[in-house]
Design a protein around this motif. Structure first.
Motif, PDB file in Angstrom:
ATOM      1  N   PRO A 257       0.829  -1.220   0.000  1.00  0.00           N
ATOM      2  CA  PRO A 257       0.000   0.000   0.000  1.00  0.00           C
ATOM      3  C   PRO A 257       0.854   1.256   0.000  1.00  0.00           C
ATOM      4  N   LYS A 260       1.159   7.035   3.397  1.00  0.00           N
ATOM      5  CA  LYS A 260       0.684   8.400   3.596  1.00  0.00           C
ATOM      6  C   LYS A 260       1.524   9.120   4.654  1.00  0.00           C
ATOM      7  N   THR A 293      -0.756   3.867   6.121  1.00  0.00           N
ATOM      8  CA  THR A 293      -0.860   3.532   4.704  1.00  0.00           C
ATOM      9  C   THR A 293      -2.246   3.882   4.172  1.00  0.00           C
ATOM     10  N   GLU A 294      -2.348   3.892   2.865  1.00  0.00           N
ATOM     11  CA  GLU A 294      -3.619   4.130   2.190  1.00  0.00           C
ATOM     12  C   GLU A 294      -4.084   2.839   1.506  1.00  0.00           C
ATOM     13  N   ALA A 295      -5.414   2.636   1.535  1.00  0.00           N
ATOM     14  CA  ALA A 295      -6.077   1.550   0.790  1.00  0.00           C
ATOM     15  C   ALA A 295      -5.373   0.193   0.934  1.00  0.00           C
ATOM     16  N   ALA A 297      -6.315   1.590   4.962  1.00  0.00           N
ATOM     17  CA  ALA A 297      -5.752   2.531   5.924  1.00  0.00           C
ATOM     18  C   ALA A 297      -5.298   1.756   7.154  1.00  0.00           C
ATOM     19  N   SER A 328      -6.558  -1.052  12.326  1.00  0.00           N
ATOM     20  CA  SER A 328      -7.319  -0.677  11.134  1.00  0.00           C
ATOM     21  C   SER A 328      -8.805  -0.681  11.465  1.00  0.00           C
TER      22      SER A 328
END
Length: 848
Positions: A257, A260, A293-295, A297, A328
Motif C-alpha cells: 500500500p 501516507k 498507509t492508504e487503501a 488505511a 485498522s
C-alpha cells in the motif's frame, strides 16, 4: 561536499599564512612571487591574485583564483586575515593543567565570497561487484596531525557556493580552531532546501555532528576507543516529506500500500575501526516507526532493532525479534468481517541477510507470531532466557509487568549478562501511577564504562513509586525509591567492592537523596544530596570515616622508585559540604566546598626512613578562586625513624592558596618543631611561605641539644658532656638549604675526653703544639663553649669553636682558651651511615 569547501579554504589559508613571515606593510611587493613558488610545490595553479593594502591588525587579499591538481577551481574574494593576541584565553576552562600551554596568538580569517567548482567526474564502468582499496590511515592520527599543524584560527565565510552537477550548495560557514578543538557550523541550501549543520571535534577524540532540515534532525556523538570509534545516533524524520524535499522518489514493490505517513525517530550506535577497512564496522539502529498507509488505511507502530555491518560496504543486515501493532478500522470487504481491528505481530527469531552485489540473500525465513488484541489479554515474550509477563485490563485501566531471567548483550559498552527479577503494577485512571510489588533485583556482569568497569554487581530497588498526575502534562512527574547496590569496580588498575544505599526522591523540579551511604575499602561515606533539575543550585553533605584497608590505593598514585614507599593508613574522620550554583558570566564554575577532619596513627616509610604515628588536623574551604585554611593546618609525627632519630615533629600552616592562572600562596608557617639529640629544634617566629616555594628565610632555635650525641655522629673517639643552645638563620633557595652566621653555645660547664689518648699522641709526634692540644683534651673541663655555625648548600658544615677551661693534669690546671675550626661534609656522612644501616639490615635478614 563540505570536504571540498574545507579543503579549498584550508589550502587557500595555508598558502596565505606561510607568506606572513615578511613585513606587514610591504607584503604586496613580494607576495606574488613567493605565492607562485609555493603553488608550484603544492601543484596548485594560481589563476589570479590581487593583493590589497594592509588593514587594521592584518592583511587583505582582494581576489584570488586557484585550480587544484584534480581540476577543482576555487575563487575567493575579499579575504582578510588578522592575528589577535590572547584570544585563546577566553576558551580555556579554569583547569590548572591548561593555564600554561595556552596559545598566545590566534588567527582570524574572513572571506567575503567563495565559489568552488569541482572538476567533472566520469561515470565508472558498471560492475557486479565492488573492489575498494583503502590506505591504512588512522583517523585519530590524522585528526591529531591536523590539530597540531593548524594554528589557532577563526574562519568566517560570509557566502560560499559549491557547484554540483545537479544542484548548487550555497550558504555561510564558520570554522573555529583553538586548543579546545575544531568547530564548524553552516547555514546553507542544497538547491532550494535549507538546512543547518554543526560539527565539533575535541583533542580528547569526541566528534559531535548535528544536522537539521526543518523537522528532520540527525545527531551523532562519536568517541574514540583504543582502535575504534563508538558513536551514538539520534534522528527524527518524516520520510515522505523529506524525500519529496530532496526530490528523491519513494518506490515501493507492487502490492505494498502507498504510504501516507512514515514518522521515524530513535537512537542508534555506530562502531567503526579507526583505520577504515582494517576491521568490520557495525551500525545498530532502534527506530520507532509510525506508519500510516492508504487503501487499506493501516496504522503500524513498531520499534525493531536493525544491525548492518561489513568491512567497507554493507555486507550483512540483521533484524532482531520485534513486535508490531497494526490498527485498522476499515479493512476492505469481505475481510472486514473476518479480520480484527487490532493485530499483534511478533518476529520471534532473528532474520539475517547478506548483501551480494547489492542484492539481499537471507539465510532463513523469519518466524512471525501473530495474535489478535482482545480487551483482556495475557501475552508472554521470551528472548533468550529472559521472560516477560505483561497483563492488563482495559476496563479497569490497570496493568502489571513481571520480568525475570538472564540474557546476554553483544554491545561491548553494555553488560555481557544482565539478570532481572522485578514486578510492577500500573494504573492510568487518574494519570499514570507505577508501583513496585516487592523488591526488584537486577544483577550484571561485564559492565564497561568509559573510565570504570564493573565485573559484577547487584542492584535492589524497593518502595518504587512513580506518578504522572496529568497525562497531558508529561513534564510534571514524581519518583520515589530505595536502592541498595553491591558491585565490584575496576579503574586505573585498581579493584574494589562498593556498596551504595540511598533513598531517592525526585520530581520534575528537584532531586533529593536521603540517608545515602557509600562503603568501600573500610571507609564509609554517609551523604545527603539536594539539587534542582534546572541545575541552578544544589548541595551535598557528607561524612567520611573509617580505616582504609587498601594501602595499594594510595601507593598506586606514587611514582615508582628503587625503594618502594609503604603506607599504613590510620583512622579517617572528615565531614563537610559541597554547594554549587549555576555558572555566571564571570565564572564558568561556581561552587564552595568545605572539609573539616582529622587523620591519626598513619605510618609512612621508605627504607631506611619512616614516619610513625602521623596525624593531621584541617579545616579547609575551596572555591574556584582559592583554597582557604579556616583554621591552622597541623601535621604531627610522633617518631621519625632515620639515621638521626627524632620525635614529636610538627608544623602548622595558616593562610590561603590562590587558584588564579598563576598559583599564588599567602601562607604562614606559624610553628614547626622537632625533638632531636635529647633537645629541641623549633621555628623562632612565624615565616611567610610563597608558592611555588623557591626561596624562604627561617630563624631556627636550638634548645638543649646533647653535646655527647652531636659529637658521636662523626667522632667515635671523643666523649663530651653538655647542652647546646643557639639561633640559626636558615635559608632555602631553589632546593638548596644553607646557614650563614649561626651562633650556638653550651648552657653550662662540661667536659671533653679523648679516647685512646696514646694513639692521638703518637699521631702528634714531635709537634709540641699538637702534643699540648692532645694533652689538654685528654681530660678538658670547659666553663665556656661557643661556636659559629655555617652550612653550605653543598652540605659542608663549618664550625668555628672556642672553648675556655682547664685540664687539672696540665700546667696545674691553668686556664686554657682553645680555638678549633672543624669542617665536615654532613651529606656524605649521612649517606655513608645510611649505607651502613642498609648493609646491617640485609645481613640480619639473610642470617635470620
Amino acid at each position: 561536499m563540505l570536504k571540498w569547501i574545507l579543503g579549498g579554504v584550508m589550502a587557500l589559508c595555508l598558502l596565505v599564512v606561510l607568506l606572513l613571515v615578511g613585513g606587514w606593510w610591504f607584503i604586496p611587493q613580494w607576495l606574488p612571487s613567493i605565492a607562485l613558488a609555493l603553488a608550484q610545490n603544492w601543484q596548485v595553479e594560481i589563476r589570479s591574485l590581487t593583493v590589497g593594502r594592509p588593514v587594521l591588525g592584518g592583511w587583505q587579499i582582494e581576489q584570488a583564483g586557484l585550480r587544484l591538481a584534480d581540476g577543482t577551481v576555487i575563487q575567493a574574494d575579499q579575504v582578510v586575515m588578522r592575528w589577535d593576541c590572547c584570544d585563546a584565553l577566553g576558551h580555556v576552562a579554569l583547569v590548572p593543567e591548561q593555564w600554561f600551554p595556552v596559545l598566545m596568538q590566534s588567527m582570524k580569517i574572513q572571506v567575503g565570497a567563495l565559489v568552488v567548482t569541482p572538476a567533472p567526474v566520469s561515470s565508472p564502468a558498471s560492475s557486479d561487484g565492488v573492489t575498494a582499496a583503502v590506505a591504512a590511515v588512522s583517523v585519530k592520527e590524522q585528526l591529531e596531525h591536523l590539530h597540531a599543524a593548524l594554528p589557532p584560527l577563526a574562519l568566517q565565510l560570509d557566502a560560499f557556493e559549491y557547484h554540483h552537477p545537479q544542484h548548487t550548495l550555497a550558504g555561510d560557514l564558520s570554522v573555529i580552531h583553538d586548543p579546545l578543538g575544531l568547530r564548524v557550523s553552516t547555514r546553507a541550501r542544497w538547491g532550494t532546501v535549507p538546512f543547518t549543520a554543526e560539527l565539533s571535534w575535541t583533542p580528547e577524540h569526541q566528534l559531535d555532528i548535528a544536522l537539521q532540515q526543518e523537522e528532520h534532525k540527525l545527531g551523532l556523538i562519536a568517541r574514540a576507543q583504543a582502535d575504534r570509534w563508538l558513536a551514538s545516533l539520534n534522528y527524527t524524520a518524516e520520510v515522505p516529506e523529506l524525500l519529496n524535499t530532496l526530490e528523491v522518489p519513494l518506490r515501493l514493490p507492487d502490492g505494498i500500500p502507498a504510504i501516507k505517513r512514515l514518522h521515524i525517530e530513535g537512537q542508534g550506535q555506530l562502531n567503526v575501526p579507526d583505520v577504515p577497512g582494517a576491521a568490520p564496522w557495525e551500525l545498530s539502529l532502534i527506530p520507532q516507526l509510525d506508519v500510516l498507509t492508504e487503501a487499506p488505511a493501516l496504522d503500524l507502530k513498531t520499534s525493531p532493532r536493525i544491525v548492518v555491518g561489513g568491512m567497507l560496504l554493507p555486507e550483512v543486515v540483521k533484524v532482531e525479534p520485534f513486535e508490531m501493532s497494526v490498527l485498522s478500522h476499515s479493512w476492505p470487504a469481505p475481510l472486514a468481517d473476518i479480520l480484527p481491528e487490532k493485530v499483534d505481530l511478533a518476529l520471534q527469531s532473528p532474520m539475517e541477510c547478506s548483501l551480494v552485489a547489492g542484492k539481499p540473500e537471507c539465510s532463513h525465513q523469519a518466524s512471525v507470531h501473530i495474535t489478535t488484541r482482545a480487551k483482556n489479554k495475557s501475552r508472554r515474550l521470551q528472548q533468550g532466557s529472559l521472560e516477560a509477563q505483561l497483563e492488563w485490563v482495559i476496563e479497569k485501566t490497570t496493568a502489571s509487568l513481571q520480568l525475570k531471567g538472564d540474557f546476554t548483550l553483544a554491545d561491548p559498552s553494555l553488560p555481557r549478562t544482565l539478570g532481572a527479577n522485578t514486578a510492577v503494577s500500573m494504573s492510568w485512571a487518574k494519570g499514570l501511577e507505577v508501583q513496585s510489588t516487592g523488591k526488584s533485583l537486577f544483577s550484571w556482569t561485564g559492565l564497561n564504562l568509559p573510565e570504570v568497569s564493573s565485573p559484577k554487581g547487584e542492584l535492589s530497588l524497593s518502595n518504587l513509586k512513580f506518578a504522572l498526575p496529568d497525562l497531558s502534562q508529561a513534564e510534571h512527574w514524581q519518583l520515589q525509591l530505595s536502592s541498595v547496590s553491591q558491585l565490584q569496580l575496576q579503574a586505573q588498575g585498581l579493584e574494589t567492592d562498593l556498596s551504595v544505599n540511598a533513598q531517592l526522591y525526585a520530581s520534575d523540579q528537584s532531586v533529593k537523596v536521603k540517608k545515602g551511604r557509600l562503603a568501600a575499602m573500610g571507609l564509609e561515606l554517609p551523604f545527603s544530596l539536594q539539587t534542582n533539575l534546572r541545575g541552578d543550585a544544589g548541595s551535598l553533605d557528607y561524612q567520611l570515616a573509617g580505616v582504609l584497608n587498601r594501602s595499594d590505593v594510595l601507593t598506586h598514585f606514587i611514582p615508582p622508585a628503587d625503594v618502594p614507599v609503604r603506607v599504613i593508613p590510620g583512622p579517617v574522620n572528615i565531614q563537610g559540604n559541597l554547594a554549587w550554583r549555576k555558572p555566571t558570566a564571570k565564572a564558568k564554575m561556581d561552587f564552595r566546598m568545605t572539609a573539616q577532619g582529622h587523620l591519626s596513627d598513619w605510618y609512612l616509610s621508605q627504607e631506611p626512613h619512616s614516619l610513625n604515628r602521623l596525624s593531621a588536623d584541617f579545616d579547609v574551604a575551596l572555591d574556584p578562586r582559592q583554597v582557604h585554611l579556616n583554621a591552622p593546618l597541623t601535621l604531627k609525627v610522633a617518631e621519625v625513624a632515620s639515621v638521626v632519630p627524632a620525635q614529636q615533629a610538627s608544623i602548622a600552616l595558616t593562610g590561603d592558596v590562590s587558584l588564579a592562572p598563576e598559583l599564588r600562596c599567602d601562607l604562614t608557617l606559624t610553628a614547626a618543631s622537632v625533638e632531636v639529640f635529647s633537645g629541641q629544634v623549633r621555628l623562632a617566629h612565624p615565616s611567610v611561605i610563597d608558592c611555588p616555594l623557591t626561596q624562604g628565610h627561617f630563624w631556627v632555635e636550638v634548645l638543649g641539644l646533647d653535646l655527647a650525641q652531636l659529637v658521636s655522629i662523626e667522632h667515635e673517639h671523643i666523649n663530651a658532656s653538655g647542652k647546646i643552645t643557639g639561633l640559626l638563620p636558615l635559608t632555602y633557595d631553589h632546593a638548596r638549604v644553607y646557614v650563614a652566621g649561626g651562633q650556638v653555645g653550651a648552657e653550662d660547664a662540661g667536659w671533653i675526653r679523648l679516647r685512646d689518648a696514646r694513639e692521638w699522641k703518637t699521631l702528634a709526634g714531635s709537634n709540641e703544639q699538637m702534643m699540648f692540644a692532645v694533652s689538654a683534651l685528654e681530660n678538658f673541663n670547659y666553663n665556656a663553649l661557643t661556636s659559629r655555625v655555617d652550612f653550605t648548600p653543598e652540605g659542608l658544615l663549618q664550625l668555628a669553636i672556642s672553648m675556655q677551661g682547664s685540664n687539672p693534669n696540665v700546667n696545674h690546671g691553668q686556664q686554657i682558651i682553645y680555638n678549633l675550626n672543624v669542617e665536615s661534609n654532613i651529606l656524605s656522612l649521612l649517606k655513608s651511615m645510611e649505607m651502613a644501616d642498609d648493609i646491617s639490615r640485609r645481613l640480619q635478614k639473610n642470617f635470620r
